[in-house]
Design an enzyme around this catalytic site. Structure first.
Site, PDB file in Angstrom:
ATOM      1  N   HIS A   1     -10.226  -6.160  -2.475  1.00  0.00           N
ATOM      2  CA  HIS A   1     -11.342  -5.960  -1.537  1.00  0.00           C
ATOM      3  C   HIS A   1     -12.442  -5.242  -2.321  1.00  0.00           C
ATOM      4  O   HIS A   1     -12.373  -4.031  -2.537  1.00  0.00           O
ATOM      5  CB  HIS A   1     -10.900  -5.111  -0.342  1.00  0.00           C
ATOM      6  CG  HIS A   1      -9.862  -5.766   0.504  1.00  0.00           C
ATOM      7  ND1 HIS A   1     -10.129  -6.895   1.240  1.00  0.00           N
ATOM      8  CD2 HIS A   1      -8.561  -5.474   0.728  1.00  0.00           C
ATOM      9  CE1 HIS A   1      -9.021  -7.262   1.887  1.00  0.00           C
ATOM     10  NE2 HIS A   1      -8.066  -6.422   1.593  1.00  0.00           N
TER      11      HIS A   1
ATOM     12  N   ASN B   1       2.172  -5.245  -3.161  1.00  0.00           N
ATOM     13  CA  ASN B   1       0.764  -5.541  -2.877  1.00  0.00           C
ATOM     14  C   ASN B   1      -0.015  -4.252  -2.616  1.00  0.00           C
ATOM     15  O   ASN B   1       0.467  -3.375  -1.877  1.00  0.00           O
ATOM     16  CB  ASN B   1       0.716  -6.436  -1.617  1.00  0.00           C
ATOM     17  CG  ASN B   1      -0.628  -7.054  -1.337  1.00  0.00           C
ATOM     18  OD1 ASN B   1      -1.204  -7.703  -2.207  1.00  0.00           O
ATOM     19  ND2 ASN B   1      -1.135  -6.881  -0.118  1.00  0.00           N
TER      20      ASN B   1
ATOM     21  N   ASP C   1     -12.114 -10.324  -1.052  1.00  0.00           N
ATOM     22  CA  ASP C   1     -13.430 -10.420  -0.415  1.00  0.00           C
ATOM     23  C   ASP C   1     -14.372  -9.493  -1.176  1.00  0.00           C
ATOM     24  O   ASP C   1     -13.937  -8.486  -1.742  1.00  0.00           O
ATOM     25  CB  ASP C   1     -13.430 -10.178   1.102  1.00  0.00           C
ATOM     26  CG  ASP C   1     -12.791  -8.873   1.551  1.00  0.00           C
ATOM     27  OD1 ASP C   1     -12.571  -7.970   0.716  1.00  0.00           O
ATOM     28  OD2 ASP C   1     -12.524  -8.750   2.761  1.00  0.00           O
TER      29      ASP C   1
ATOM     30  N   GLU D   1      -6.072 -10.742  -1.243  1.00  0.00           N
ATOM     31  CA  GLU D   1      -6.927 -10.466  -0.080  1.00  0.00           C
ATOM     32  C   GLU D   1      -8.392 -10.403  -0.507  1.00  0.00           C
ATOM     33  O   GLU D   1      -9.158  -9.561  -0.036  1.00  0.00           O
ATOM     34  CB  GLU D   1      -6.517  -9.146   0.592  1.00  0.00           C
ATOM     35  CG  GLU D   1      -5.049  -9.110   0.991  1.00  0.00           C
ATOM     36  CD  GLU D   1      -4.639  -7.837   1.725  1.00  0.00           C
ATOM     37  OE1 GLU D   1      -5.516  -7.077   2.189  1.00  0.00           O
ATOM     38  OE2 GLU D   1      -3.424  -7.606   1.826  1.00  0.00           O
TER      39      GLU D   1
ATOM     40  N   GLU E   1       0.803  -1.238   0.000  1.00  0.00           N
ATOM     41  CA  GLU E   1       0.000   0.000   0.000  1.00  0.00           C
ATOM     42  C   GLU E   1       0.830   1.279   0.000  1.00  0.00           C
ATOM     43  O   GLU E   1       0.512   2.227   0.708  1.00  0.00           O
ATOM     44  CB  GLU E   1      -0.971  -0.001   1.191  1.00  0.00           C
ATOM     45  CG  GLU E   1      -1.934  -1.172   1.173  1.00  0.00           C
ATOM     46  CD  GLU E   1      -2.954  -1.145   2.325  1.00  0.00           C
ATOM     47  OE1 GLU E   1      -2.839  -0.280   3.205  1.00  0.00           O
ATOM     48  OE2 GLU E   1      -3.869  -1.995   2.302  1.00  0.00           O
TER      49      GLU E   1
HETATM   50  C1  XIL Z   1      -6.497  -6.077   8.189  1.00  0.00           C
HETATM   51  C2  XIL Z   1      -6.892  -7.222   9.108  1.00  0.00           C
HETATM   52  O1  XIL Z   1      -7.800  -8.056   8.422  1.00  0.00           O
HETATM   53  C3  XIL Z   1      -7.522  -6.686  10.374  1.00  0.00           C
HETATM   54  O2  XIL Z   1      -7.707  -7.745  11.301  1.00  0.00           O
HETATM   55  C4  XIL Z   1      -6.636  -5.610  10.999  1.00  0.00           C
HETATM   56  O3  XIL Z   1      -7.315  -5.033  12.099  1.00  0.00           O
HETATM   57  C5  XIL Z   1      -6.293  -4.539   9.993  1.00  0.00           C
HETATM   58  O4  XIL Z   1      -5.677  -5.130   8.860  1.00  0.00           O
HETATM   59  N1  XIL Z   1      -5.042  -4.469   3.581  1.00  0.00           N
HETATM   60  C6  XIL Z   1      -4.055  -5.292   4.075  1.00  0.00           C
HETATM   61  C7  XIL Z   1      -4.345  -6.170   5.248  1.00  0.00           C
HETATM   62  O5  XIL Z   1      -2.970  -5.380   3.492  1.00  0.00           O
HETATM   63  O6  XIL Z   1      -3.211  -6.373   6.056  1.00  0.00           O
HETATM   64  C8  XIL Z   1      -5.480  -5.621   6.079  1.00  0.00           C
HETATM   65  O7  XIL Z   1      -5.781  -6.567   7.096  1.00  0.00           O
HETATM   66  C9  XIL Z   1      -6.680  -5.332   5.203  1.00  0.00           C
HETATM   67  C10 XIL Z   1      -6.335  -4.297   4.168  1.00  0.00           C
END
Ligand code: XIL
Length: 302
Positions: free
Chosen positions: A209, A172, A237, A235, A128
């Protein structure tokens, strides 16, 4: 094949889930994880605040529980994440000079990658780093840009290659799923530049996401792959439920399956019960570990 992992393995891919160490004592959670997935990512346990809360003192207890669980069951492990602006301890926030920040960055990469050398197939080296708005290529302001400058990304990848030469190294990010978005163009240009100059990078992680899946998501995967890097969906969802959610999941899996360099998919949790998107139901198993329509859509698309 009757499970996500086995179906993905038919094409040489993995299908993983983000895992929380604190849930590994829950039998329904573990049963579902072990049956369906052949890769894991630690949801929080490998982040900087968990692994190096005090400078030079590394703590791997929770992360090791996930790694041990995965290894004993023959699952692959993705490493997440080495350099990020979030979930960093106070001492990192207070790094006072470029030299101090560089030493901390390298020390962290060596400490964490060294501990897991040979056990982790892919690391999210930098997470990020790009800004959401602004000009193509603009980075988010962070302790890293403030102390080291924009070159911190390249420095992190060079240190990571030296620390574990056999691990794949990923950049990422989120909101780099639309092939034509400014943020995507910035990451694309960085990867192209790294490849041209021999800076070590092996993959791009699309967090994915989603509310809506971009219509050009497949083309986006193709354009990164054409630069000579793998793409991993890291990641995934997708908000919602029912048929609309299932259709969106199908499109994501079909896009990955269409590109040989899209090597694996990870969903960001096992069950809606513990999703980080509280109030939403974005995963493949409901709160009682029942398969959702999205599960069937994914299984059929793999
Ligand atoms: C999130 C986790 O799912 C949570 O449990 C935590 O509180 C915050 O981080 N991008 C990412 C992940 O790269 O590491 C994040 O994970 C979600 C967004």
């Amino acid at each position: 094949a009757g499970t996500l992992g086995a179906a993905a393995a038919q094409s040489g891919r993995y299908f993983g889930a983000a895992v929380a160490a604190g849930r590994l004592g829950e039998s329904a959670y573990v049963t579902t994880l072990d049956r369906e997935f052949n890769s894991v990512t630690a949801e929080n346990e490998m982040k900087w605040d968990a692994t190096e809360p005090t400078r030079g003192s590394f703590t791997f207890g929770s992360a090791d529980r996930i790694v041990d669980h995965a290894q004993s069951r023959g699952m692959k492990i993705r490493g997440h994440t080495l350099v990020w602006h979030a979930q960093i301890p106070g001492w990192v926030q207070n790094l006072s000079s470029a030299a101090d920040a560089r030493a901390a960055l390298t020390g962290h990469i060596n400490g964490v990658m060294g501990h897991y050398r040979g056990k982790i197939h892919t690391w999210d080296v930098v997470n990020e780093a790009f800004a959401d708005g602004g000009a193509v290529g603009s980075l988010r302001s962070s302790i890293w840009t403030q102390r080291i400058g924009n070159g911190f990304i390249e420095e992190a990848f060079r240190a990571a290659r030296a620390a574990d030469p056999n691990a794949k190294l990923c950049y990422n990010d989120y909101n780099i799923d639309d092939a034509d978005a400014a943020k995507t163009r910035g990451v694309y240009n960085m990867v192209r530049d790294f490849k041209a100059r021999g800076v070590p990078i092996d993959c791009v992680g699309l967090q994915s996401h989603f509310g809506q899946v971009p219509s050009n998501y497949r083309r986006n995967i193709e354009q990164f792959a054409a630069l000579g890097v793998d793409v991993q969906i890291t990641e995934l969802d997708i908000g919602g439920s029912g048929t609309a959610q299932a259709d969106a999941y199908r499109r994501v899996v079909e896009a990955c399956m269409a590109v040989s360099r899209c090597t694996g998919i990870t969903v960001w949790g096992v069950t809606d019960r513990y999703s980080w998107r509280s109030g939403d139901t974005p995963l493949l198993f409901d709160g009682n570990y029942n398969k959702k329509p999205a599960y069937d859509a994914v299984l059929n698309a793999l």
